[in-house]
Structures are given as structure tokens and as C-alpha cells.
Design a protein around this motif. Structure first.
Motif, PDB file in Angstrom:
ATOM      1  N   PHE A   1       0.817  -1.215   0.000  1.00 29.06           N
ATOM      2  CA  PHE A   1       0.000   0.000   0.000  1.00 29.06           C
ATOM      3  C   PHE A   1       0.853   1.268   0.000  1.00 29.06           C
ATOM      4  N   GLY A   2       2.116   1.137   0.408  1.00 26.60           N
ATOM      5  CA  GLY A   2       2.974   2.312   0.512  1.00 26.60           C
ATOM      6  C   GLY A   2       2.664   3.150   1.735  1.00 26.60           C
ATOM      7  N   SER A   3       1.921   2.576   2.679  1.00 26.18           N
ATOM      8  CA  SER A   3       1.495   3.311   3.862  1.00 26.18           C
ATOM      9  C   SER A   3       0.914   2.321   4.870  1.00 26.18           C
ATOM     10  N   PRO A   4       0.951   2.649   6.151  1.00 20.73           N
ATOM     11  CA  PRO A   4       0.333   1.754   7.134  1.00 20.73           C
ATOM     12  C   PRO A   4      -1.196   1.852   7.152  1.00 20.73           C
ATOM     13  N   GLU A   5      -1.740   2.842   6.432  1.00 20.97           N
ATOM     14  CA  GLU A   5      -3.190   3.029   6.408  1.00 20.97           C
ATOM     15  C   GLU A   5      -3.592   3.663   5.081  1.00 20.97           C
ATOM     16  N   VAL A   6      -4.680   3.168   4.500  1.00 20.15           N
ATOM     17  CA  VAL A   6      -5.233   3.761   3.280  1.00 20.15           C
ATOM     18  C   VAL A   6      -6.726   3.963   3.480  1.00 20.15           C
ATOM     19  N   THR A   7      -7.295   4.874   2.711  1.00 17.25           N
ATOM     20  CA  THR A   7      -8.724   5.138   2.737  1.00 17.25           C
ATOM     21  C   THR A   7      -9.273   4.893   1.341  1.00 17.25           C
ATOM     22  N   ILE A   8     -10.363   4.132   1.263  1.00 23.46           N
ATOM     23  CA  ILE A   8     -10.994   3.882  -0.031  1.00 23.46           C
ATOM     24  C   ILE A   8     -12.495   4.108   0.083  1.00 23.46           C
TER      25      ILE A   8
ATOM     26  N   GLY B   1     -18.326 -13.071   2.838  1.00 22.63           N
ATOM     27  CA  GLY B   1     -19.698 -12.582   2.766  1.00 22.63           C
ATOM     28  C   GLY B   1     -20.082 -11.609   3.858  1.00 22.63           C
ATOM     29  N   ASP B   2     -19.176 -11.346   4.805  1.00 21.95           N
ATOM     30  CA  ASP B   2     -19.487 -10.411   5.893  1.00 21.95           C
ATOM     31  C   ASP B   2     -19.617  -8.994   5.365  1.00 21.95           C
ATOM     32  N   ASN B   3     -20.593  -8.265   5.903  1.00 23.44           N
ATOM     33  CA  ASN B   3     -20.799  -6.870   5.501  1.00 23.44           C
ATOM     34  C   ASN B   3     -19.806  -5.951   6.186  1.00 23.44           C
ATOM     35  N   ILE B   4     -19.529  -4.842   5.509  1.00 20.83           N
ATOM     36  CA  ILE B   4     -18.645  -3.806   6.046  1.00 20.83           C
ATOM     37  C   ILE B   4     -19.473  -2.550   6.239  1.00 20.83           C
ATOM     38  N   HIS B   5     -19.260  -1.909   7.382  1.00 22.97           N
ATOM     39  CA  HIS B   5     -19.980  -0.671   7.691  1.00 22.97           C
ATOM     40  C   HIS B   5     -18.982   0.469   7.836  1.00 22.97           C
ATOM     41  N   GLU B   6     -19.474   1.665   7.678  1.00 21.82           N
ATOM     42  CA  GLU B   6     -18.593   2.833   7.589  1.00 21.82           C
ATOM     43  C   GLU B   6     -17.637   3.001   8.760  1.00 21.82           C
ATOM     44  N   ARG B   7     -18.041   2.728   9.944  1.00 22.46           N
ATOM     45  CA  ARG B   7     -17.180   2.954  11.106  1.00 22.46           C
ATOM     46  C   ARG B   7     -16.393   1.706  11.530  1.00 22.46           C
ATOM     47  N   ASP B   8     -16.456   0.655  10.728  1.00 23.11           N
ATOM     48  CA  ASP B   8     -15.708  -0.560  11.055  1.00 23.11           C
ATOM     49  C   ASP B   8     -14.205  -0.315  10.954  1.00 23.11           C
ATOM     50  N   GLU B   9     -13.460  -0.999  11.803  1.00 25.69           N
ATOM     51  CA  GLU B   9     -12.005  -0.987  11.706  1.00 25.69           C
ATOM     52  C   GLU B   9     -11.601  -2.191  10.861  1.00 25.69           C
ATOM     53  N   ILE B  10     -10.968  -1.925   9.733  1.00 23.43           N
ATOM     54  CA  ILE B  10     -10.579  -2.965   8.786  1.00 23.43           C
ATOM     55  C   ILE B  10      -9.060  -3.103   8.819  1.00 23.43           C
ATOM     56  N   ALA B  11      -8.584  -4.336   8.829  1.00 27.04           N
ATOM     57  CA  ALA B  11      -7.142  -4.584   8.785  1.00 27.04           C
ATOM     58  C   ALA B  11      -6.846  -5.666   7.756  1.00 27.04           C
ATOM     59  N   ILE B  12      -5.766  -5.465   7.017  1.00 31.84           N
ATOM     60  CA  ILE B  12      -5.273  -6.458   6.066  1.00 31.84           C
ATOM     61  C   ILE B  12      -4.078  -7.134   6.724  1.00 31.84           C
ATOM     62  N   ILE B  13      -4.193  -8.453   6.871  1.00 32.28           N
ATOM     63  CA  ILE B  13      -3.175  -9.199   7.603  1.00 32.28           C
ATOM     64  C   ILE B  13      -2.588 -10.268   6.671  1.00 32.28           C
ATOM     65  N   PRO B  14      -1.350 -10.047   6.208  1.00 29.08           N
ATOM     66  CA  PRO B  14      -0.707 -11.038   5.343  1.00 29.08           C
ATOM     67  C   PRO B  14      -0.206 -12.217   6.181  1.00 29.08           C
ATOM     68  N   PRO B  15       0.242 -13.282   5.492  1.00 26.01           N
ATOM     69  CA  PRO B  15       0.801 -14.406   6.239  1.00 26.01           C
ATOM     70  C   PRO B  15       2.039 -13.966   7.022  1.00 26.01           C
ATOM     71  N   VAL B  16       2.225 -14.556   8.170  1.00 26.98           N
ATOM     72  CA  VAL B  16       3.407 -14.251   8.981  1.00 26.98           C
ATOM     73  C   VAL B  16       4.192 -15.535   9.207  1.00 26.98           C
ATOM     74  N   SER B  17       5.472 -15.351   9.353  1.00 31.80           N
ATOM     75  CA  SER B  17       6.305 -16.522   9.649  1.00 31.80           C
ATOM     76  C   SER B  17       7.052 -16.233  10.936  1.00 31.80           C
ATOM     77  N   GLY B  18       7.458 -17.236  11.558  1.00 34.68           N
ATOM     78  CA  GLY B  18       8.173 -17.049  12.808  1.00 34.68           C
ATOM     79  C   GLY B  18       8.620 -18.387  13.344  1.00 34.68           C
ATOM     80  N   GLY B  19       9.226 -18.327  14.439  1.00 36.47           N
ATOM     81  CA  GLY B  19       9.688 -19.578  14.992  1.00 36.47           C
ATOM     82  C   GLY B  19       9.923 -19.500  16.454  1.00 36.47           C
TER      83      GLY B  19
END
Length: 96
Positions: free
Chosen positions: A31-38, A78-96
Motif C-alpha cells: 500500500f505504501g502506507s500503514p493506512e489507506v482510505t478507499i 460474505g461479511d458486511n462492512i460498515h462505515e465505522r468498522d475498523e478494517i485490517a489487512i493481515i498477510p501471512p506471517v512466519s516465525g519460529g
């Protein structure tokens, strides 16, 4: 017209809401940023959001998978999104 283009068309012809999306891990780089608005149609689902994001940020398609969280809980397509919802995109993580 593909599904993403169709959704973009619908978005421009319906009431819209602004959604802030938090990005984590590699999604921040994509995204080039930690937060985007669409803009999303008022009746948008998680699936609609993913199509729109993958259209605007094609590098998301290169991830093996990523999750969408709505209000701190993993969401289904299929979940609905509402205007004041907090949305996060979470990619796969690796660790050990």
C-alpha cells in the motif's frame, strides 16, 4: 467487464462510504502506507473490498493468502462492512 471493474462501476453509481484500512507486514509495503482510505458502496462485503484492493494494488495478488479483519475479528468473504468498522489487512506471517 470483469468482477472488479463491475464493482468499481457499481461503487460510482451508489451511495458510498469511506473506509480506513490498516495494513500490516508486507501489506504496508504494497500500500505504501500503514493506512489507506478507499470508497466502498454502502452494501459492500469483505469480498467486494478484496476485489477493489486487488484491483488498486495488484501486488496483493502475489501473496499466497491474506486475511481481512473487521473490528478485531477475522472476517469471511460474505461479511458486511460498515462505515465505522475498523478494517485490517493481515498477510501471512512466519516465525519460529
Amino acid at each position: 467487464m470483469d468482477e472488479a471493474a463491475f464493482y468499481l462501476h457499481i461503487c460510482t453509481n451508489r451511495s458510498k462510504m469511506k473506509i480506513n484500512i490498516l495494513a500490516f507486514g508486507i501489506a504496508k509495503d504494497i500500500f505504501g502506507s500503514p493506512e489507506v482510505t478507499i470508497d466502498l458502496a454502502n452494501d459492500a462485503t469483505v469480498s467486494n473490498l478484496k476485489y477493489l484492493l486487488e484491483h488498486q494494488y495488484p501486488r496483493l495478488n502475489h501473496l499466497a493468502t491474506y486475511m481481512v479483519a473487521v473490528n478485531n475479528e477475522y472476517a469471511l468473504d460474505g461479511d458486511n462492512i460498515h462505515e465505522r468498522d475498523e478494517i485490517a489487512i493481515i498477510p501471512p506471517v512466519s516465525g519460529g
